[in-house]
Design a protein around this motif. Structure first.
Motif, PDB file in Angstrom:
ATOM      1  N   UNK A   1      20.526  -7.625  43.803  1.00 50.10           N
ATOM      2  CA  UNK A   1      19.220  -7.092  43.386  1.00 50.10           C
ATOM      3  C   UNK A   1      18.085  -7.778  44.142  1.00 50.10           C
ATOM      4  N   UNK A   2      18.170  -9.089  44.297  1.00 49.80           N
ATOM      5  CA  UNK A   2      17.133  -9.818  45.020  1.00 49.80           C
ATOM      6  C   UNK A   2      17.132  -9.479  46.509  1.00 49.80           C
ATOM      7  N   UNK A   3      18.324  -9.285  47.079  1.00 51.41           N
ATOM      8  CA  UNK A   3      18.399  -8.880  48.491  1.00 51.41           C
ATOM      9  C   UNK A   3      17.684  -7.558  48.715  1.00 51.41           C
ATOM     10  N   UNK A   4      17.904  -6.601  47.820  1.00 50.06           N
ATOM     11  CA  UNK A   4      17.278  -5.284  47.952  1.00 50.06           C
ATOM     12  C   UNK A   4      15.763  -5.370  47.752  1.00 50.06           C
ATOM     13  N   UNK A   5      15.341  -6.194  46.799  1.00 51.52           N
ATOM     14  CA  UNK A   5      13.904  -6.346  46.556  1.00 51.52           C
ATOM     15  C   UNK A   5      13.193  -6.955  47.762  1.00 51.52           C
ATOM     16  N   UNK A   6      13.855  -7.890  48.436  1.00 48.66           N
ATOM     17  CA  UNK A   6      13.230  -8.544  49.589  1.00 48.66           C
ATOM     18  C   UNK A   6      13.052  -7.582  50.758  1.00 48.66           C
ATOM     19  N   UNK A   7      13.802  -6.502  50.767  1.00 50.93           N
ATOM     20  CA  UNK A   7      13.678  -5.506  51.830  1.00 50.93           C
ATOM     21  C   UNK A   7      12.423  -4.643  51.675  1.00 50.93           C
ATOM     22  N   UNK A   8      11.804  -4.671  50.497  1.00 49.45           N
ATOM     23  CA  UNK A   8      10.582  -3.897  50.272  1.00 49.45           C
ATOM     24  C   UNK A   8       9.449  -4.467  51.140  1.00 49.45           C
ATOM     25  N   UNK A   9       8.802  -3.647  51.948  1.00 45.22           N
ATOM     26  CA  UNK A   9       7.733  -4.153  52.820  1.00 45.22           C
ATOM     27  C   UNK A   9       6.578  -4.731  52.008  1.00 45.22           C
ATOM     28  N   UNK A  10       5.993  -5.798  52.525  1.00 47.78           N
ATOM     29  CA  UNK A  10       4.830  -6.407  51.889  1.00 47.78           C
ATOM     30  C   UNK A  10       3.956  -6.998  52.983  1.00 47.78           C
TER      31      UNK A  10
END
Length: 293
Positions: free
Chosen positions: A105-114
């Motif tokens: 879940x954290x790996x996928x969240x980190x892929x979100x652009x910011x």
């Protein structure tokens, strides 16, 4: 990131997703808002896999450990302790990088652009000790010694902290059960606040929960230096170019400490090394020969 690195990253993501789907494959639970209670629930899986997740087919070792320690009929849990020691001694924090649902879940969240990703966290060296506080205080001490009138304790980490439990169990169970929606109170709101904070931080920082709060990660971190699954560095081939550290999302100087306790064994550093100086291997167990005179 080159093609081999991208392929390796995609393979790890696919492996993680497949493992999570396999260990949380009770789809009827998600449909009905129920929890699987079959014989498989007596077995632990290596990662932070919540017992109360509607799809969970097995148990989380941290949850199992707390429940035994909190019981008024307390007996030392040789099964859970042995499971953690053996798993850690073989794989170390490979479990965190490849077999943990909340890690995925954290790996996928980190892929979100910011706008900006935070690579170096202020106070990182001190914050890392928080997961040992979680392990010692919330998983061991409080369940054992803070008990009710009949001597029964509570699984403090699961009840008060664990964002994995809120994500995997709290949200789907409450969403599927009107009876639960009618009785949720401030504790559920508190757990939601923790999860939302972790979600936001996971977009900015790579795996903040794994780095600073996970008691299961603390267990594997303590055992990792002697784990059989490890990285080896060919010092003759290494040029200290720093490509491995640049590829590491945890900013570990892999060319200096290839078996850092913080490493989750994602393999990015191995694939990034231009000299192929980093290798993955299972350590050989040395046997002493006894010669008879």
């Amino acid at each position: 990131m080159g093609k081999p690195a991208r392929r390796g990253s995609r393979f790890r993501l696919l492996f993680q997703a497949s493992y999570v789907a396999l260990t949380n494959g009770y789809w009827l639970g998600f449909a009905n808002g129920t929890i699987y209670t079959g014989a498989a629930k007596a077995v632990c899986v290596p990662g932070l896999n919540c017992y109360s997740c509607p799809g969970a087919l097995a148990s989380c070792p941290i949850g199992a450990l707390q429940n035994v320690l909190a019981s008024r009929d307390f007996q030392f849990t040789f099964y859970v302790a042995g499971f953690l020691m053996i798993t850690g001694a073989i794989f170390g924090r490979f479990v965190c990088g490849w077999l943990c649902p909340f890690g995925l879940a954290q790996d996928l969240l980190f892929k979100i652009p910011f706008l900006r990703k935070i690579r170096k966290v202020r106070g990182d060296r001190i914050l890392k000790y928080m997961k040992f506080v979680m392990l010692g205080l919330f998983v061991i001490i409080l369940p054992m010694f803070v008990v009710d009138i009949v001597g029964q304790g509570s699984p403090w980490f699961c009840e008060w902290v664990c964002p994995a439990g809120t994500l995997m169990a709290g949200w789907p169970l409450v969403a599927a059960n009107a009876s639960l929606q009618a009785v949720v109170g401030w504790l559920y709101l508190w757990k939601n606040a923790i999860l939302i904070a972790v979600i936001f931080l996971s977009i900015l920082i790579y795996r903040p929960f794994c780095r600073y709060l996970c008691p299961l990660g603390a267990v594997y971190e303590m055992i990792q230096p002697i784990s059989l699954y490890r990285y080896t560095l060919d010092k003759a081939a290494c040029t200290d170019c720093g490509a491995c550290q640049k590829a590491c999302k945890l900013d570990i100087a892999v060319h200096k400490t290839p078996n850092s306790p913080d490493c989750i064994r994602c393999g990015d550093c191995v694939r990034a090394c231009p000299e192929h100086a980093l290798k993955i291997e299972f350590a050989k167990i040395k046997r002493k020969k006894i010669w008879k005179k």
